[in-house]
Design a protein around this motif. Structure first.
Motif, PDB file in Angstrom:
ATOM      1  N   VAL A  50     -19.571  58.538  29.012  1.00 24.12           N
ATOM      2  CA  VAL A  50     -18.900  57.466  28.280  1.00 24.12           C
ATOM      3  C   VAL A  50     -19.042  56.199  29.114  1.00 24.12           C
ATOM      4  O   VAL A  50     -18.740  56.212  30.310  1.00 24.12           O
ATOM      5  N   THR A  53     -16.990  55.052  32.485  1.00 24.08           N
ATOM      6  CA  THR A  53     -16.152  56.160  32.953  1.00 24.08           C
ATOM      7  C   THR A  53     -17.025  57.231  33.586  1.00 24.08           C
ATOM      8  O   THR A  53     -18.255  57.150  33.573  1.00 24.08           O
ATOM      9  N   ASP A  57     -19.860  62.239  27.705  1.00 28.25           N
ATOM     10  CA  ASP A  57     -19.712  61.827  26.308  1.00 28.25           C
ATOM     11  C   ASP A  57     -20.159  62.969  25.399  1.00 28.25           C
ATOM     12  O   ASP A  57     -21.315  63.040  24.982  1.00 28.25           O
ATOM     13  N   ARG A 162      -7.827  60.229  25.785  1.00 27.68           N
ATOM     14  CA  ARG A 162      -8.813  59.137  25.863  1.00 27.68           C
ATOM     15  C   ARG A 162      -9.863  59.289  24.772  1.00 27.68           C
ATOM     16  O   ARG A 162     -10.225  58.323  24.092  1.00 27.68           O
ATOM     17  N   ARG A 163     -10.340  60.517  24.602  1.00 24.27           N
ATOM     18  CA  ARG A 163     -11.350  60.764  23.568  1.00 24.27           C
ATOM     19  C   ARG A 163     -10.777  60.520  22.176  1.00 24.27           C
ATOM     20  O   ARG A 163     -11.438  59.933  21.308  1.00 24.27           O
ATOM     21  N   TRP A 165      -8.291  58.539  21.128  1.00 21.76           N
ATOM     22  CA  TRP A 165      -8.132  57.117  20.788  1.00 21.76           C
ATOM     23  C   TRP A 165      -9.486  56.466  20.539  1.00 21.76           C
ATOM     24  O   TRP A 165      -9.652  55.660  19.626  1.00 21.76           O
ATOM     25  N   ARG A 166     -10.478  56.826  21.365  1.00 23.76           N
ATOM     26  CA  ARG A 166     -11.812  56.247  21.194  1.00 23.76           C
ATOM     27  C   ARG A 166     -12.403  56.633  19.845  1.00 23.76           C
ATOM     28  O   ARG A 166     -12.969  55.793  19.126  1.00 23.76           O
ATOM     29  N   LEU A 167     -12.254  57.904  19.470  1.00 24.60           N
ATOM     30  CA  LEU A 167     -12.814  58.357  18.196  1.00 24.60           C
ATOM     31  C   LEU A 167     -12.076  57.761  17.007  1.00 24.60           C
ATOM     32  O   LEU A 167     -12.692  57.460  15.976  1.00 24.60           O
ATOM     33  N   ARG A 169     -10.709  54.814  16.853  1.00 21.10           N
ATOM     34  CA  ARG A 169     -11.140  53.426  16.703  1.00 21.10           C
ATOM     35  C   ARG A 169     -12.549  53.318  16.109  1.00 21.10           C
ATOM     36  O   ARG A 169     -12.869  52.337  15.450  1.00 21.10           O
ATOM     37  N   THR A 170     -13.365  54.311  16.359  1.00 28.15           N
ATOM     38  CA  THR A 170     -14.768  54.236  15.925  1.00 28.15           C
ATOM     39  C   THR A 170     -15.085  55.146  14.745  1.00 28.15           C
ATOM     40  O   THR A 170     -16.256  55.285  14.380  1.00 28.15           O
TER      41      THR A 170
END
Length: 233
Positions: A50, A53, A57, A162-163, A165-167, A169-170
Motif C-alpha cells: 500500500v 505504508t 496491498d 486501515r484496509r 476505511w481505504r476500501l 473510500r474507494t
C-alpha cells in the motif's frame, strides 16, 4: 443420432471485498471455484505494498496469481476436475491442495475480488458464460467485511481497520474498474436472474462492458447441479 455434449462454461462473479459474492454463489446451487485461494504467499518478492505504508496491498491484482486461476478454470471446463490451492488468509500462506470435481456440470461460478481481471482471457478461450460485479452501499459493505474479517481472524485489527476505511473510500472506483474490465454491475437480485439465464443457456457472454438491464428476481433453474466435492488431491 446422439446429441453433442454441452460444453462447460464459467460465470465470473466479482465485486468489492464484503459485497456478498460467496453467499450469492452458494445460493445458486452451482459448483464454486474460490478465486481468493490463488493469492500469492507472504514473502513473495512480487507482492505490492500500500503506498506510503509497509502493509501488503492484498487488494491489488498483483497480489494474485491470475495465470494459475485461468489454468484451473480452463481445466474445469475441459475435464470437470482440477487441483486447487487451499489458502489461509490469516497467515497469507498455502496450506495444501485439493481436488475440485464438478463432474460434467455445464455451468459453474468462479468468485473473487479479482475475477474481473480475467474476463477477457476467459472470453478469448471461449470459456465465459457471463461476468458479474456485485455492488451495494459502501457503508454496508464496510460493516459486513469488518465483521467477517474479525470473526475469521483474517488479519490484525489495525490492519483490518486501515484496509476497511481505504476500501470504503474507494469502493465506487473499484466497481467502476471491474465494470471497465467487462463485469456487469448489479445487485444480488439481478445477478441471480443473469445466473438463471446462463444456466438455461439463454445468455451470451458480454463482448463489451454491459449496459444496465432490468432487475430480475428468479432463482437459478434448469437441470439439477451436479454434486460438488472437494477432497485431498
Amino acid at each position: 443420432m446422439s446429441s453433442l455434449p454441452i460444453p462447460t462454461r464459467v460465470v465470473l462473479l466479482t465485486g468489492p471485498s464484503g459485497s456478498g459474492k460467496s453467499s450469492l454463489a452458494a445460493r445458486t446451487g452451482l459448483p464454486v471455484l474460490r478465486l481468493d485461494d490463488f493469492y500469492k504467499e507472504a514473502g513473495d518478492p512480487t507482492l505490492p505494498l500500500v503506498p506510503g505504508t509497509t502493509d501488503t496491498d492484498w487488494d491489488s491484482p498483483l497480489s494474485w496469481d491470475a495465470d494459475a486461476a485461468v489454468a484451473a478454470i480452463a481445466e474445469l471446463c475441459a475435464t470437470g476436475r482440477t487441483a486447487v490451492p487451499v489458502y489461509d488468509i490469516a497467515t497469507s500462506s498455502l496450506v495444501g491442495r485439493e481436488a475440485l470435481d464438478i463432474e460434467r456440470t455445464p455451468l459453474f461460478v468462479a468468485e473473487g475480488i479479482f475475477a474481473a481481471d480475467i474476463v477477457s482471457r476467459c472470453q478469448e478461450l471461449g470459456l465465459l458464460a457471463d461476468a458479474l460485479c456485485l455492488r451495494g452501499r459502501p457503508s454496508t459493505t464496510f460493516r459486513r467485511r469488518l465483521l467477517r474479517d474479525l470473526r475469521e481472524g483474517r488479519k490484525s485489527v489495525p490492519v483490518l481497520l486501515r484496509r476497511g476505511w481505504r476500501l470504503m473510500r474507494t469502493e465506487r472506483a473499484i466497481v467502476a474498474r471491474q465494470t471497465a474490465l467487462g463485469a456487469h454491475p448489479c445487485a444480488k437480485g439481478e445477478a441471480l436472474g443473469r445466473l438463471a439465464a446462463a444456466a438455461a443457456g439463454r445468455h451470451r457472454a458480454p463482448t463489451a462492458p454491459a449496459t444496465k438491464t432490468p432487475a430480475a428476481t428468479v432463482s437459478v433453474p434448469g437441470p439439477r447441479a451436479a454434486e460438488q466435492t472437494r477432497e485431498p488431491a
